[in-house]
Design an enzyme around this catalytic site. Sequence first.
Site, short mmCIF file in Angstrom:
data_model
loop_
_atom_site.label_atom_id
_atom_site.label_comp_id
_atom_site.label_asym_id
_atom_site.label_seq_id
_atom_site.Cartn_x
_atom_site.Cartn_y
_atom_site.Cartn_z
N GLY A 236 130.06 95.75 18.57
CA GLY A 236 129.11 95.48 19.64
C GLY A 236 128.34 96.68 20.14
O GLY A 236 127.51 96.55 21.04
N MET B 148 126.22 98.71 18.38
CA MET B 148 124.90 98.90 17.79
C MET B 148 124.23 97.54 17.56
O MET B 148 124.80 96.51 17.87
CB MET B 148 125.02 99.73 16.51
N CYS C 170 152.86 125.63 21.48
CA CYS C 170 153.42 125.14 22.75
C CYS C 170 152.34 124.83 23.78
O CYS C 170 152.63 124.69 24.95
CB CYS C 170 154.42 126.14 23.32
N ARG D 44 136.86 93.15 7.48
CA ARG D 44 137.30 94.52 7.76
C ARG D 44 138.76 94.45 8.16
O ARG D 44 139.26 93.39 8.55
CB ARG D 44 136.48 95.15 8.89
N TYR E 85 157.00 123.65 14.09
CA TYR E 85 157.27 122.71 15.17
C TYR E 85 156.09 122.64 16.13
O TYR E 85 155.25 123.54 16.17
CB TYR E 85 158.54 123.08 15.94
N HIS F 91 133.40 89.81 22.84
CA HIS F 91 133.16 91.25 23.00
C HIS F 91 134.24 91.90 23.85
O HIS F 91 134.80 92.94 23.49
CB HIS F 91 131.78 91.46 23.64
N ARG G 160 121.81 94.12 10.19
CA ARG G 160 122.99 94.46 10.98
C ARG G 160 123.38 95.91 10.75
O ARG G 160 123.21 96.45 9.66
CB ARG G 160 124.18 93.58 10.58
N LYS H 217 130.98 97.99 6.90
CA LYS H 217 130.54 96.62 6.64
C LYS H 217 129.96 96.50 5.23
O LYS H 217 130.30 95.58 4.47
CB LYS H 217 129.51 96.20 7.68
N SER I 263 154.75 131.64 18.64
CA SER I 263 154.38 130.35 19.22
C SER I 263 152.94 130.46 19.69
O SER I 263 152.61 131.33 20.49
CB SER I 263 155.29 129.98 20.38
#
Length: 905
Positions: free
Chosen positions: A100, A102, A857, A335, A877, A451, A91, A22, A789
């Site tokens: 919402g 904090m 994997c 934002r 991979y 909200h 704020r 912010k 792997s």
Amino acid sequence: MTKYVFAFTEGDKDKKDLLGGKGANLAEMMKLGIPVPPGFTITTEACRAYLAQGSSPDTLGVEVTTALRQMEADMGKKLGDPDDLLLLSVRSGAKFSMPGMMETVLNIGLNDQSVEGLARKSGNPRFAWDSYRRLIQMFGKTVLDIDGDYFADALDAAKDKRGVTQDTELDVDALKELVDVYKDIVERETGVPFPQTPREQMDKAIEAVFRSWNTDRAKIYRRRERIPHDLGTAVNVQAMVFGNMGEKSGTGVCFTRDPSTGHTGVYGDYLVNAQGEDVVAGIRNTLPLDALKELDEKSYNELMANLHTLETHYRDMCDIEFTVEEGKLWLLQTRVGKRTASAAFRIASQLVEERLITRDEALTRVNGEQLTQLLFPQFDDEAEKITLTKGMAASPGAAVGEIVFNNAEAVARTKAGADVILVRRETNPDDLEGMVVASGILTARGGKTSHAAVVARGMGRCCVVGAEELYVDESTETVTIRGSDRVLKAGDVIAIDGTSGYVYLGDVPVTPSPVSIYIEEGLEAGIAAAHDDETKELVAAVDLLLTHADKRARLKVRANADAPEDVARARKFGATGIGLCRTEHMFLGDRRQLIETVILAETPEEQNAAFEALSPLQRGDFVGILEAMDGLPTTIRLIDPPLHEFLPDITDLTVKIAVKEATGVEVTEKERKLLKAVREQHEQNPMLGLRGVRLGLKIRGLFGLQIRAIAEAAADRIEAGGDPRPEIMVPLVGSVRELQIIREDAEEIIAAVEESRGVTLNIQIGAMIELPRAAMTAHSLTEESDFFSFGTNDLTQTAWGFSRDDVESTFFNEYFDLGVFGVSPFESIDVRGVGKLVAVGVEKARSVKPDIKCGVCGEHGGDPQSIHFFDAVGLDYVSCSPFRVPVARLEAGRAAVSNESQPWD
């Protein structure tokens, strides 16, 4: 000396680490010349210092005073001065948006004297006293931790007393009485009067914002969104502008594109004679943004121009909060806006078409979790439905579940295995726990920026808001449909459609989504399955981005699959091979008896007979898998689990035999031999015992059986004109000698099959790296291995020293609450611990054999964050379940264009 306070004129959008999202964006708007009320930001460093020592840094108060005096000089007003009154908002503003979660306190500086001055200067006593009651209410709840229901009940009582339904209908005398009631609540609940000193109000509000970083709801949200717990929040102190000064004032939230659908055009909510909290709280149903054009065309046109400037500057959909004060427009925040999954893909595609971003940038605007949401089923258009009402479509999806009215019910019913819909008049930050577990959220009040809507979109949760026909009585846990005699209660089943806004009674069947049909059957089929132009655009957008991801990806995506049908599905979903074929599943069912015979065999002849019976079955398994993955690599892991998994439970078998003996029933010789074998095989910690390569070395014929079956199956496929590419993977290797012995056996068996069948088999032999020792000695293992792997499931267990089967249900919740984990290390790889082992293993292996193929994997192969890590450490991979393949493909492309630094440093 550390600088803790920065004026808005000192920052920019790239300082989010220090100034929070912010504060950084407010500074950026100032640079762009957009009308922003002046103010300053207290940094995240100050918050971290406060949380560490329990008090603000010594120099913070001095810096705040200096910044405040500069604000006072710039505005020609003074905090708390009744004649030239400056009021402030305080704020929160973390690096990552936490809507919402904090605290915010508005109208700081009002007291019993200055409220009179504000009434005189504004010529609007009602506005002044309304602002004062708001300050006491917000300060009492957020700073003094007073139950907000006390204030809400007092406000309802004031409205009832005067026979009105809206707080805007309360006159100045009613508001003065309400202020006195609120002040009494504060003194009753805290033992001290409401603070009259403006600086005390500001300092306490700043500290309350710091503390709100560690509230339960903030922690839950961070865990859900995988936001680190150690960042802290910035605090923004800003001059107040007022949307509650009368009919020429108001407040709103808007988006440069629809955050629910991605449609172009401006979307938002506006409230006349209100402050910003009224919009997001959903207490009053809002007007569409177009209403502002009718009420105040000058402010509307100026807002449109600023929205265009911001979207062009940020090159993305922007979320803006604004206030009109007596005809003067102010922008309070911007934002990059949260959006639904479908909106994310549409907007990214639109911005490419508009030449505002490149295809590479478009990949960074979507993610695998959003794609997962688009694969979920949707309601069947042809099914019969009983419509209860229609609200505002806030976050798409199809959710069916039992009605619950609060967090406790939501959690309890979910734990019991039920799907639930959280139904509220409007949600607030305290409802987060219930929202997280619910399948869907339904509110009677609120708009697309309330909200419930914002948080649900951020979580990908189905949500319908502003269903005005619903009267939700949370005290009696009932929902009444206005205009009818229908009353619903807790436990009743409803269905909500977050795409259309409809709410239905009972269960409604679902059908595959067009995006999932596209994934399985191709673009034409996906578009044909779309029921409207909007969905067709979505399918096309997914195709555009997924196709580009495949082009840009360096990582290949394989699948974990054990049966021909799963292999075929994986290939259809875009897998470039099989990274893990588990063979232990092939020994279950009717074949379990043959494994028992192997274990119970008293002579080599008996054991070989069992192997001979198993051999054609294994060969058939592998023929089917190699046929389905023809022409692509297929990594087959030799049997991994301990033998006890194929035997009866020791307790059950012991009890069974004991009961037989006690009742005089004959115990067979086989049962006695089986009990003896079970006792011999029993281990205190079988996951660290006789399994994997150790089992293969103890019962040499077992691995030999599998290797021969793989070689024979490959020969069968070659003779049938196929192109089999099997790879044999040896599990749980810790020593190069272990691997050497198995490799020698394998090469001998493969050579014998080649000679007997007259074919050439190119079968690679590799190791599964799932022990810390294997990772640390990978350079020596490379001598006997064609590929590696990383089995990160077992590597996580052995690195952390705990068993997944046990710990997740015992102490993981406490570890989340205490901040030891932000996310389960089995869900997303622990980059600094387990990840470091992977990185070291790759580095050591390639120091000896630069071109050795390395993959992963474990379950982490389908986790978006983990995929980015695997790309950074240079794996070739990832392998995951077939249904995660499209997600992994997208994330592999995103990783290639993200330019991330190595995350384990």
